[in-house]
Motif scaffolding. Structure first.
Motif, PDB file in Angstrom:
ATOM      1  N   ALA A 108      85.033  -3.562 -45.550  1.00 27.05           N
ATOM      2  CA  ALA A 108      83.636  -3.216 -45.273  1.00 27.05           C
ATOM      3  C   ALA A 108      83.040  -2.388 -46.408  1.00 27.05           C
ATOM      4  O   ALA A 108      81.858  -2.525 -46.741  1.00 27.05           O
ATOM      5  CB  ALA A 108      83.545  -2.443 -43.954  1.00 27.05           C
ATOM      6  N   SER A 136      75.477  -0.116 -35.689  1.00 30.45           N
ATOM      7  CA  SER A 136      76.619  -0.775 -36.321  1.00 30.45           C
ATOM      8  C   SER A 136      76.290  -1.013 -37.779  1.00 30.45           C
ATOM      9  O   SER A 136      75.127  -1.002 -38.180  1.00 30.45           O
ATOM     10  CB  SER A 136      76.934  -2.107 -35.627  1.00 30.45           C
ATOM     11  N   GLY A 137      77.314  -1.222 -38.589  1.00 26.54           N
ATOM     12  CA  GLY A 137      77.078  -1.446 -39.996  1.00 26.54           C
ATOM     13  C   GLY A 137      76.712  -0.169 -40.732  1.00 26.54           C
ATOM     14  O   GLY A 137      76.917   0.944 -40.231  1.00 26.54           O
ATOM     15  N   ASP A 150      75.809  -5.386 -42.828  1.00 26.93           N
ATOM     16  CA  ASP A 150      76.555  -5.727 -41.614  1.00 26.93           C
ATOM     17  C   ASP A 150      77.821  -6.485 -42.008  1.00 26.93           C
ATOM     18  O   ASP A 150      77.762  -7.632 -42.443  1.00 26.93           O
ATOM     19  CB  ASP A 150      75.672  -6.590 -40.714  1.00 26.93           C
ATOM     20  N   ALA A 152      80.329  -7.012 -39.839  1.00 25.57           N
ATOM     21  CA  ALA A 152      80.980  -7.450 -38.598  1.00 25.57           C
ATOM     22  C   ALA A 152      81.372  -8.922 -38.678  1.00 25.57           C
ATOM     23  O   ALA A 152      80.821  -9.693 -39.466  1.00 25.57           O
ATOM     24  CB  ALA A 152      80.045  -7.215 -37.409  1.00 25.57           C
ATOM     25  N   ARG A 154      80.943 -11.070 -36.316  1.00 24.29           N
ATOM     26  CA  ARG A 154      79.963 -11.892 -35.600  1.00 24.29           C
ATOM     27  C   ARG A 154      78.691 -12.041 -36.430  1.00 24.29           C
ATOM     28  O   ARG A 154      78.384 -11.220 -37.275  1.00 24.29           O
ATOM     29  CB  ARG A 154      79.607 -11.245 -34.257  1.00 24.29           C
ATOM     30  N   SER A 179      74.398  -9.574 -44.478  1.00 22.17           N
ATOM     31  CA  SER A 179      75.399  -9.874 -43.459  1.00 22.17           C
ATOM     32  C   SER A 179      76.580 -10.599 -44.086  1.00 22.17           C
ATOM     33  O   SER A 179      76.407 -11.443 -44.967  1.00 22.17           O
ATOM     34  CB  SER A 179      74.796 -10.741 -42.350  1.00 22.17           C
TER      35      SER A 179
END
Length: 222
Positions: A108, A136-137, A150, A152, A154, A179
């Motif tokens: 990340a 989040s992120g 982001d 993640a 998903r 993302s």
């Protein structure tokens, strides 16, 4: 070339060799922090954003930029912070190329670093962590801009995009979304309606636009 230093874990006493990670400057040079061979590594217990990032100046163009502080994970479970000699001194910038090499994304933190590289190529300076932390992120901020990174697994949703837009509206700044996993169809539709640029961070380090507003921003990169 990035330098290597011997590192001993203070918890289990294992010996390691750490090689500094090089990052691409917007001028095309590879930049790596100078490591401090005389100081012992510190054990990371609690993460603090300001301590996770250091300023390194490119040895080729002298441009300063923020990069992740060097860290090493020992097999015993201890996370070590590698000391640096001079966070704003010269760095190896001898390998000049026409364009920066992509930053391979493994964690990340790498995703955030890749987003920082891209924002710098768009001309944004003084990139820092946003005052308001997203649910989040990671939120990044520069003058007149708010970015959401982001990482993640998903795909980002329409709600994620709307939350970024609302925060940016409250601060009267523009916004962009990065993302790692891409976007749901409703997220793209909502971003198009709101004029929010959407970018996908490829694992190979290549950042690409995925909607019309992002295409316009992408065309201005250096």
């Amino acid at each position: 070339m990035p330098e290597s230093v011997p590192v001993r874990c203070p918890a289990c006493r294992r010996e390691h060799t750490y090689t500094a990670q090089a990052y691409p400057c917007v001028c095309g040079a590879q930049v790596a922090p100078a490591l401090d061979r005389r100081s012992a590594p510190a054990v990371v217990v609690h993460r603090i954003w300001d301590e996770d990032w250091i300023t390194v100046r490119c040895g080729s163009c002298r441009r300063p930029a923020q990069w992740p502080r060097p860290e090493l994970g020992c097999p015993c479970g201890t996370l070590l912070r590698i000391p640096v000699a001079d966070t704003e001194g010269d760095a190896d910038g001898s390998a000049v190329r026409p364009a920066p090499e992509p930053l391979v994304i493994r964690t990340a933190r790498d995703a955030v670093a890749a987003a920082v590289v891209y924002l710098q190529r768009l001309g944004h300076e003084g990139i820092r962590r946003a005052d308001r932390r997203p649910l989040s992120g990671v939120g990044l901020a520069a003058r007149g801009l708010l970015a959401h990174v982001d990482a993640a697994a998903r795909r980002a949703s329409a709600r994620d995009v709307e939350c970024l837009w609302l925060t940016a509206m409250a601060e009267s700044v523009n916004c962009v979304y990065f993302s790692l996993a891409g976007y749901a169809d409703d997220a793209r539709a909502r971003a198009d309606a709101l004029g929010i640029p959407l970018f996908v961070l490829g694992l190979s380090g290549v950042t690409r636009p995925v909607n019309g507003p992002a295409d316009k921003v992408h065309a201005t990169r250096r």
